[in-house]
Design an enzyme around this catalytic site. Sequence first.
Site, mmCIF file in Angstrom:
data_model
loop_
_atom_site.group_PDB
_atom_site.id
_atom_site.type_symbol
_atom_site.label_atom_id
_atom_site.label_comp_id
_atom_site.label_asym_id
_atom_site.label_seq_id
_atom_site.Cartn_x
_atom_site.Cartn_y
_atom_site.Cartn_z
ATOM 1 N N CYS A 2 0.828 -1.191 0.000
ATOM 2 C CA CYS A 2 0.000 0.000 0.000
ATOM 3 C C CYS A 2 0.872 1.253 0.000
ATOM 4 C CB CYS A 2 -0.942 0.090 1.189
ATOM 5 S SG CYS A 2 -2.014 -1.333 1.355
ATOM 6 N N ARG A 27 4.088 -0.339 -4.731
ATOM 7 C CA ARG A 27 3.863 -0.806 -3.362
ATOM 8 C C ARG A 27 2.615 -1.667 -3.240
ATOM 9 N NH1 ARG A 27 6.855 2.092 0.305
ATOM 10 N NH2 ARG A 27 5.499 1.349 1.953
ATOM 11 N N TRP A 73 -2.669 -3.007 -1.572
ATOM 12 C CA TRP A 73 -2.263 -4.416 -1.686
ATOM 13 C C TRP A 73 -3.088 -5.105 -0.611
ATOM 14 C CZ3 TRP A 73 -0.096 -8.297 1.332
ATOM 15 C CH2 TRP A 73 0.440 -9.390 0.638
ATOM 16 N N ASN A 99 -1.873 2.348 5.534
ATOM 17 C CA ASN A 99 -0.937 1.329 5.058
ATOM 18 C C ASN A 99 -0.496 0.538 6.278
ATOM 19 O OD1 ASN A 99 1.190 -0.139 3.956
ATOM 20 N ND2 ASN A 99 2.630 1.566 4.120
ATOM 21 N N GLY A 100 -0.771 -0.766 6.275
ATOM 22 C CA GLY A 100 -0.400 -1.598 7.421
ATOM 23 C C GLY A 100 -1.531 -2.548 7.757
ATOM 24 N N GLU A 480 17.835 -17.854 -6.145
ATOM 25 C CA GLU A 480 17.415 -16.543 -6.650
ATOM 26 C C GLU A 480 16.876 -16.663 -8.088
ATOM 27 O OE1 GLU A 480 16.630 -13.712 -5.762
ATOM 28 O OE2 GLU A 480 16.981 -12.347 -7.424
ATOM 29 N N LYS A 484 13.122 -15.594 -9.258
ATOM 30 C CA LYS A 484 12.829 -14.636 -10.332
ATOM 31 C C LYS A 484 11.779 -15.209 -11.279
ATOM 32 C CE LYS A 484 14.038 -11.407 -9.325
ATOM 33 N NZ LYS A 484 14.601 -11.406 -8.036
ATOM 34 N N GLU A 487 8.363 -15.332 -9.584
ATOM 35 C CA GLU A 487 7.825 -13.989 -9.349
ATOM 36 C C GLU A 487 7.201 -13.380 -10.586
ATOM 37 O OE1 GLU A 487 11.547 -12.198 -7.837
ATOM 38 O OE2 GLU A 487 10.305 -11.101 -6.432
ATOM 39 N N HIS A 503 17.698 -36.628 -3.503
ATOM 40 C CA HIS A 503 16.868 -36.826 -2.312
ATOM 41 C C HIS A 503 15.419 -36.418 -2.553
ATOM 42 C CE1 HIS A 503 20.421 -37.886 -0.123
ATOM 43 N NE2 HIS A 503 20.994 -36.730 -0.401
ATOM 44 N N LYS A 602 6.391 -4.491 -3.845
ATOM 45 C CA LYS A 602 7.838 -4.299 -3.701
ATOM 46 C C LYS A 602 8.258 -4.128 -2.253
ATOM 47 C CE LYS A 602 11.837 -2.863 -5.753
ATOM 48 N NZ LYS A 602 12.349 -4.178 -6.095
HETATM 49 C C1 G6P Z 1 9.541 -8.249 -1.668
HETATM 50 C C2 G6P Z 1 10.073 -7.856 -3.027
HETATM 51 C C3 G6P Z 1 11.389 -8.584 -3.295
HETATM 52 C C4 G6P Z 1 12.375 -8.292 -2.182
HETATM 53 C C5 G6P Z 1 11.794 -8.624 -0.807
HETATM 54 C C6 G6P Z 1 12.671 -8.106 0.314
HETATM 55 O O1 G6P Z 1 9.175 -9.578 -1.666
HETATM 56 O O2 G6P Z 1 9.143 -8.165 -4.030
HETATM 57 O O3 G6P Z 1 11.908 -8.144 -4.518
HETATM 58 O O4 G6P Z 1 13.530 -9.044 -2.385
HETATM 59 O O5 G6P Z 1 10.522 -8.001 -0.658
HETATM 60 O O6 G6P Z 1 12.706 -6.704 0.230
HETATM 61 P P1 G6P Z 1 13.818 -5.768 0.813
HETATM 62 O O7 G6P Z 1 13.353 -4.389 0.469
HETATM 63 O O8 G6P Z 1 13.842 -5.992 2.305
HETATM 64 O O9 G6P Z 1 15.097 -6.117 0.189
#
Ligand code: G6P
Length: 607
Positions: A2, A27, A73, A99-100, A480, A484, A487, A503, A602
Amino acid sequence: MCGIIGYCGKKHLTDVLLTGLKRLEYRGYDSAGICLGNSNSLTIYKKEGKIRDLTAIVPREATGSWGMGHTRWATHGGVTDVNAHPHTDCSGKIAICHNGIIENYSRLKEKLGSEGHSFHTETDSEVIAHLIESMYSGDLEKAVKDSVPLLQGTFGLLVMHADHPCEIIGARNGSPLVLGIGENEMFLASDVSAMMSHTKQVVYCEDGEVVKLSALDYQVSDLRNRPIDKEVSRISWELEELEKGKFSHFMIKEIFEQVQSIPRAMNGRVDENQATARLGGLNMTERELLGIKRVVIIAAGTSFYAGQTAAWLLESLARIPAVTELASELRYRNPLVEEGTLYFAVSQSGETLDTLMAVRELQSKGARVLGICNVVGSTIARESDGGVYIHSGPEIAVASTKAFTSQLTALYLFILKMARMRHMAWLQGQTFIEGLLSVPRCLESILARAGELQALAKKYHQAESFLFLGRGINYPVALEGALKLKEIAYIHAEGCSAAEIKHGPIALINQNTPSMFLVPEDHLRSKLISNMKEIKARGGPVIALCMEGDRETAEIADDVFYVPKISEEFSPFVMVVPLQLFAYYCALELERNVDQPRNLAKSVTVE
Ligand code: G6P
C-alpha cells in the site's frame, strides 16, 4: 504494501494525487482511491484495478484544496471498489488512508458496532475512521492521538475531516511516512518517490509521531503532545531515475543498469594502496571489527539470497563463521545474542517489516545491527547502528535485480576488509579488488548477448516447472534464479543444491521440466557434470550457464549460455544476470505484467 499520499497546496489536486499514486503503485496495485477536500465536504473516488482505472473514473474537473490517495495491496477483504481506501466514518466527514494491518480490528469493530457505528467494508482499516469518529469532539489531531494508542498492529495513516479544511493528520507505527516540504505546499507519503517531482526537502517520521499538515506549515509531536524538532533531509535521487527511459519495462532497465550500479556501490570504498575496503558507515573501529567472531545476516526474499551468497564467502575468505537467517523466522525465535556476533540487516527498501522487527528484537537484546540498504533515510537504515548504502538508485520493478548485485558488492567489500584484517595478504587483496572491478565489464558482455537468453526463453517458456541447480557459492544464486522465474513468469520453479536432487527433486524430472544448471569453474564442477548426466539420463532437458570454452558442459547440456571467465568468488555476479534476463524474457513470452506481477508488492510492510 500500500502506498499513501496526502497533499495540501495550490496545485491541481487530482493531478498531484494521481501522479503521486502512480509513483507509489509498485507498493500495491490491486485497487486505489482518492479523497478530495473542498471547503466543508469530502469527495471520494475509488476503484478496483490499477491507477489508470481510477484515473478513468475521476472527472477531469474534479479537484479540491486538500486531499489524499491510496494504492492498495489487499490484506483484509477482497479486491473490490468498496474495500479500496479511503474509508470513512458513519457521518462521511472523516476519511482515512491506511498502510499496514490493524491486528485488533475485530475487537474494535465489535465494540464500535455495539456503540452504533455501521461498517461497509471487509477491511481492518475501516475501524480507524470509526474509532477517530468516536473520539472526535472538534479537534482532529487530538482525536487521532486518542485513537492511535488503541490500535494494535502497524500503520502509516492519513486522516482528513470535512470540517478541517486544508488539514491532514498523519501518524506512524511500523509503516513508513515521509513529509515533503514544498513552496507553499506540503506532502505526506509512504515514500519520497510520490513527491520528488515537487520537492526534495523531506522529513522522515518515526513511530509514535503524529504530523499536523497544512499548506504552509507542519508540526510533528508525540502522543503526549510534546513537539518534536525534526531534521530536514535532501533526497539524492534524480527524477529521471524514476522513468523507464528507452526501456519497455523497469525490470529490463534495472538489469542493464547493473553495469553502473555496481561501481556506484564501490565508489570511494576501495583502498587500492592497502588492498582493502573503506567503510566508514559501519561506525566501528578496526579494533571492534577485529573482535568479531561471528556474523549473522538477516533478510527476506532476494536480499536473503544476497546474504546467503555473502555468508558463504565471508566464511571461506575471512574465516569468520557466518549464517543467513530469514528475518521473519528470527524475530519470533527468541534468538540468542552473543558478544562478538555482528548482525547485518540486508534490505533494498529498508522497510520490510519482518526485517525491521528482527532488527528491533536483536537490538533490544544488545546486538549491534548494521544495515545494507538502498533507500536513504529508510527505517532500517535509520534504526540500524551503522551500515552501507548500496546506492543503486531507485529500484521500481517489483522483482529485485540491481539491488541484489549491489548488495553483494557492499557485502564483498566488507568481506575484503575482514579478510585483510585476518588472513588475507596484500597481494591476494589486490587480486580480489581486481576481480571485483572486472565484474561490470563481464556483465556488459553478458548484456550484449541478451538475445541468446531471449531465444532460450522462447524455447522453454512453456515448461510446466523448472529446477535451478547450483553448488557452493552459487547455490543461493540458483535459489534466486528460481525466485525470479516464479515472481514474474509464474512458472513453478525450485532452486536446489544440485547435490540434493537425488533426495527428492529428481522425481519431478520429465520432458517438461527443464533444469537450469549453474556451472562455474570451481572444485565442484565435476560433481555438477555428474548431476547433469543424471538428469539427462531421465529425459530432462538441461540448460547450462557455464564459463567460456567449457566444451564438456556444452556437450552434455541441450543448451548453454557462456558467461565470461571469472574466479569462483565473483561467479555469482555472472550467473545471476543471465538468470534475471531469462526470467524477464520468459515473462515477456507469457505476456505477464513484468514490473507489477500478480499478488506481489515491492515493499512488504506487513507480516
Ligand atoms: C519483496 C520484493 C522482493 C524483495 C523482498 C525483500 O518480496 O518483491 O523483490 O527481495 O521483498 O525486500 P527488501 O526491500 O527488504 O530487500
